[in-house]
Motif scaffolding. Structure first.
Motif, mmCIF file in Angstrom:
data_model
loop_
_atom_site.group_PDB
_atom_site.id
_atom_site.type_symbol
_atom_site.label_atom_id
_atom_site.label_comp_id
_atom_site.label_asym_id
_atom_site.label_seq_id
_atom_site.Cartn_x
_atom_site.Cartn_y
_atom_site.Cartn_z
ATOM 1 N N ALA A 1 4.310 -8.325 8.844
ATOM 2 C CA ALA A 1 5.402 -7.559 8.231
ATOM 3 C C ALA A 1 6.537 -8.486 7.809
ATOM 4 O O ALA A 1 7.098 -8.352 6.713
ATOM 5 C CB ALA A 1 5.908 -6.509 9.211
ATOM 6 N N ALA A 2 6.889 -9.444 8.684
ATOM 7 C CA ALA A 2 7.972 -10.377 8.376
ATOM 8 C C ALA A 2 7.650 -11.183 7.124
ATOM 9 O O ALA A 2 8.490 -11.337 6.223
ATOM 10 C CB ALA A 2 8.201 -11.307 9.562
ATOM 11 N N LEU A 3 6.405 -11.682 7.048
ATOM 12 C CA LEU A 3 6.007 -12.473 5.890
ATOM 13 C C LEU A 3 6.045 -11.641 4.609
ATOM 14 O O LEU A 3 6.525 -12.105 3.560
ATOM 15 C CB LEU A 3 4.613 -13.047 6.117
ATOM 16 C CG LEU A 3 4.041 -13.893 4.977
ATOM 17 C CD1 LEU A 3 4.918 -15.111 4.714
ATOM 18 C CD2 LEU A 3 2.610 -14.330 5.306
ATOM 19 N N LEU A 4 5.573 -10.398 4.678
ATOM 20 C CA LEU A 4 5.561 -9.545 3.489
ATOM 21 C C LEU A 4 6.975 -9.212 3.014
ATOM 22 O O LEU A 4 7.260 -9.235 1.815
ATOM 23 C CB LEU A 4 4.783 -8.261 3.775
ATOM 24 C CG LEU A 4 3.263 -8.431 3.907
ATOM 25 C CD1 LEU A 4 2.620 -7.142 4.420
ATOM 26 C CD2 LEU A 4 2.652 -8.823 2.564
ATOM 27 N N TYR A 5 7.864 -8.894 3.942
ATOM 28 C CA TYR A 5 9.250 -8.618 3.556
ATOM 29 C C TYR A 5 9.881 -9.846 2.907
ATOM 30 O O TYR A 5 10.632 -9.738 1.929
ATOM 31 C CB TYR A 5 10.075 -8.201 4.774
ATOM 32 C CG TYR A 5 9.916 -6.748 5.161
ATOM 33 C CD1 TYR A 5 10.079 -5.726 4.219
ATOM 34 C CD2 TYR A 5 9.617 -6.391 6.478
ATOM 35 C CE1 TYR A 5 9.933 -4.391 4.580
ATOM 36 C CE2 TYR A 5 9.470 -5.065 6.849
ATOM 37 C CZ TYR A 5 9.639 -4.070 5.894
ATOM 38 O OH TYR A 5 9.504 -2.753 6.255
ATOM 39 N N LYS A 6 9.571 -11.020 3.454
ATOM 40 C CA LYS A 6 10.107 -12.254 2.874
ATOM 41 C C LYS A 6 9.582 -12.460 1.455
ATOM 42 O O LYS A 6 10.334 -12.798 0.536
ATOM 43 C CB LYS A 6 9.734 -13.448 3.761
ATOM 44 C CG LYS A 6 10.273 -14.783 3.257
ATOM 45 C CD LYS A 6 9.790 -15.925 4.143
ATOM 46 C CE LYS A 6 10.243 -17.265 3.593
ATOM 47 N NZ LYS A 6 9.697 -18.399 4.378
ATOM 48 N N GLN A 7 8.276 -12.225 1.266
ATOM 49 C CA GLN A 7 7.686 -12.399 -0.064
ATOM 50 C C GLN A 7 8.244 -11.397 -1.066
ATOM 51 O O GLN A 7 8.374 -11.693 -2.256
ATOM 52 C CB GLN A 7 6.161 -12.269 0.035
ATOM 53 C CG GLN A 7 5.498 -13.425 0.790
ATOM 54 C CD GLN A 7 4.017 -13.203 1.020
ATOM 55 O OE1 GLN A 7 3.516 -12.071 0.958
ATOM 56 N NE2 GLN A 7 3.288 -14.283 1.301
ATOM 57 N N LEU A 8 8.588 -10.215 -0.569
ATOM 58 C CA LEU A 8 9.165 -9.190 -1.443
ATOM 59 C C LEU A 8 10.637 -9.441 -1.749
ATOM 60 O O LEU A 8 11.210 -8.775 -2.615
ATOM 61 C CB LEU A 8 9.025 -7.804 -0.790
ATOM 62 C CG LEU A 8 7.611 -7.219 -0.751
ATOM 63 C CD1 LEU A 8 7.566 -6.008 0.173
ATOM 64 C CD2 LEU A 8 7.163 -6.825 -2.156
ATOM 65 N N GLY A 9 11.247 -10.358 -1.038
ATOM 66 C CA GLY A 9 12.649 -10.643 -1.259
ATOM 67 C C GLY A 9 13.594 -9.708 -0.541
ATOM 68 O O GLY A 9 14.800 -9.715 -0.813
ATOM 69 N N ASP A 10 13.085 -8.909 0.377
ATOM 70 C CA ASP A 10 13.929 -8.007 1.159
ATOM 71 C C ASP A 10 14.376 -8.770 2.407
ATOM 72 O O ASP A 10 13.786 -8.652 3.480
ATOM 73 C CB ASP A 10 13.163 -6.743 1.547
ATOM 74 C CG ASP A 10 14.069 -5.646 2.097
ATOM 75 O OD1 ASP A 10 15.162 -5.999 2.597
ATOM 76 O OD2 ASP A 10 13.696 -4.469 2.008
ATOM 77 N N ILE A 11 15.438 -9.556 2.242
ATOM 78 C CA ILE A 11 15.838 -10.496 3.284
ATOM 79 C C ILE A 11 16.296 -9.781 4.554
ATOM 80 O O ILE A 11 15.974 -10.211 5.673
ATOM 81 C CB ILE A 11 16.951 -11.436 2.770
ATOM 82 C CG1 ILE A 11 16.478 -12.173 1.516
ATOM 83 C CG2 ILE A 11 17.343 -12.428 3.851
ATOM 84 C CD1 ILE A 11 15.241 -13.012 1.716
ATOM 85 N N ASP A 12 17.022 -8.684 4.402
ATOM 86 C CA ASP A 12 17.516 -7.983 5.591
ATOM 87 C C ASP A 12 16.364 -7.502 6.479
ATOM 88 O O ASP A 12 16.377 -7.683 7.694
ATOM 89 C CB ASP A 12 18.397 -6.797 5.181
ATOM 90 C CG ASP A 12 19.738 -7.246 4.613
ATOM 91 O OD1 ASP A 12 20.189 -8.344 4.977
ATOM 92 O OD2 ASP A 12 20.320 -6.503 3.801
ATOM 93 N N LYS A 13 15.356 -6.881 5.846
ATOM 94 C CA LYS A 13 14.215 -6.407 6.631
ATOM 95 C C LYS A 13 13.366 -7.569 7.139
ATOM 96 O O LYS A 13 12.773 -7.494 8.216
ATOM 97 C CB LYS A 13 13.377 -5.429 5.802
ATOM 98 C CG LYS A 13 14.051 -4.075 5.624
ATOM 99 C CD LYS A 13 13.119 -3.076 4.974
ATOM 100 C CE LYS A 13 13.765 -1.685 4.893
ATOM 101 N NZ LYS A 13 12.878 -0.685 4.293
ATOM 102 N N ALA A 14 13.317 -8.649 6.353
ATOM 103 C CA ALA A 14 12.580 -9.829 6.807
ATOM 104 C C ALA A 14 13.227 -10.409 8.065
ATOM 105 O O ALA A 14 12.537 -10.777 9.022
ATOM 106 C CB ALA A 14 12.539 -10.881 5.701
ATOM 107 N N LEU A 15 14.554 -10.446 8.061
ATOM 108 C CA LEU A 15 15.265 -10.965 9.233
ATOM 109 C C LEU A 15 14.964 -10.117 10.472
ATOM 110 O O LEU A 15 14.689 -10.647 11.559
ATOM 111 C CB LEU A 15 16.771 -10.982 8.966
ATOM 112 C CG LEU A 15 17.280 -12.123 8.083
ATOM 113 C CD1 LEU A 15 18.711 -11.849 7.638
ATOM 114 C CD2 LEU A 15 17.209 -13.451 8.830
ATOM 115 N N GLU A 16 15.011 -8.793 10.295
ATOM 116 C CA GLU A 16 14.728 -7.902 11.423
ATOM 117 C C GLU A 16 13.302 -8.099 11.931
ATOM 118 O O GLU A 16 13.051 -8.180 13.140
ATOM 119 C CB GLU A 16 14.938 -6.445 11.011
ATOM 120 C CG GLU A 16 14.645 -5.461 12.127
ATOM 121 C CD GLU A 16 14.693 -4.010 11.675
ATOM 122 O OE1 GLU A 16 14.399 -3.129 12.499
ATOM 123 O OE2 GLU A 16 15.006 -3.762 10.485
#
Length: 310
Positions: free
Chosen positions: A27-42
């Motif tokens: 999930a973290a990797l996918l959020y990062k790839q999508l550019g959703d930094i806030d959710k990637a951080l969480e």
């Protein structure tokens, strides 16, 4: 997230970290790839915690390193420093001191401009890691980066302290050439700062090291003191330009050396002080100038003028 808590419905009486961890990683990797930094951080924070619970400190450290980089992208220097420090701590816990030192140095470098105080703390943390773990062979780049950073900030005393630490570490590794350059660099730094007494004291300490006492760097330092004692700025400038050894110092130190004497330093005052320190003072040898270093201040606080550095 459901797997990270007990569930009576699923007859799960404790968190299932083994199943949750890879899902959180993905999930973290996918959020990062999508550019959703806030959710990637969480997601990365949850993934790091999951790895901690599984006892995989190395994977937790890697996640905290990514969190630090994402925080940097969001221009959050305090968070960036916090997570680089956490990454270093977890690398240490996993028995990887070299990785810890590297990640702390990397954090310091990215924070040099945006938060110098945090950068300095991370540099010191990195050097402490290398020294405490006896991984000196991997510390060279970190020491040089830290020294260069302190010199650019005109933190003369801190730079000298770090140069002396680097010299001591080099001695343990048998790297006498590096050690000798560190001690000469420490003398140059104090002379640039206008503190003749500190420069002479540092030189005397270094002369207690046999490999330095008979080195070309020691002879160069001695010649430099004699030039300052002559109180002749042209003689000082001619000396540093004539001796290639000053140009062979680490980049930022060499930049100071070849520009000696520093603008604003009271060469006559420094020369008188060195005459007293190096030999008996001459009777009536005083011309009325006061203060030491730049602007009448001591060495560490001196040298803050616009022309002092860079």
């Amino acid at each position: 997230k459901g797997l990270t808590a007990p569930s009576l419905l699923e007859l799960r009486f404790k968190p299932d970290w083994d199943s949750a961890a890879p899902m959180l990683d993905k999930a973290a990797l996918l959020y990062k790839q999508l550019g959703d930094i806030d959710k990637a951080l969480e997601a990365y924070e949850r993934a790091a915690y999951a790895q901690e619970r599984l006892g995989s400190q190395w994977h937790a450290a890697k996640h905290y390193e990514v969190i630090a980089d994402l925080s940097r992208q969001q221009n959050r220097p305090k968070a960036t420093a916090k997570y680089y420090k956490m990454a270093g701590d977890y690398f240490m816990e996993s028995g990887k001191p070299t990785a810890a030192g590297e990640v702390l140095t990397r954090g310091a470098r990215v924070l040099e401009e945006v938060d110098p105080e945090e950068a300095e703390r991370l540099y010191y943390d990195s050097l402490d890691v290398y020294e405490s773990s006896e991984q000196g062979a991997y510390a060279v780049d970190s020491f040089r980066a830290a020294i260069s950073f302190m010199l650019r900030r005109e933190r003369w005393a801190d730079a000298v302290e770090t140069l002396m630490r680097f010299g001591a570490l080099s001695d343990k590794m048998g790297a006498n050439n590096t050690q000798n350059k560190c001690y000469l660099g420490a003398v140059v730094t104090w002379l640039w700062a206008g503190d003749a007494e500190a420069a002479w004291s540092t030189f005397q300490d270094a002369m207690a090291v046999d490999s330095f006492a008979t080195s070309n760097e020691a002879f160069a330092a001695d010649a430099l003191f004699e030039a300052y004692r002559s109180r002749d700025e042209e003689a000082i400038s001619a000396l540093v330009k004539s001796k290639g050894i000053f140009k062979q110092l680490d980049h930022q130190v060499a930049r100071l050396a070849v520009r000696l004497p520093s603008p604003g330093s009271k060469v006559r005052r420094m020369g008188r002080k060195l005459k007293r320190l190096m030999s008996e003072p001459e009777e009536g040898d005083y011309d009325g100038e006061g203060g030491d270093g730049f602007g009448g201040e001591g060495g560490e606080g001196g040298g803050r003028g616009e022309d002092a550095l860079l």
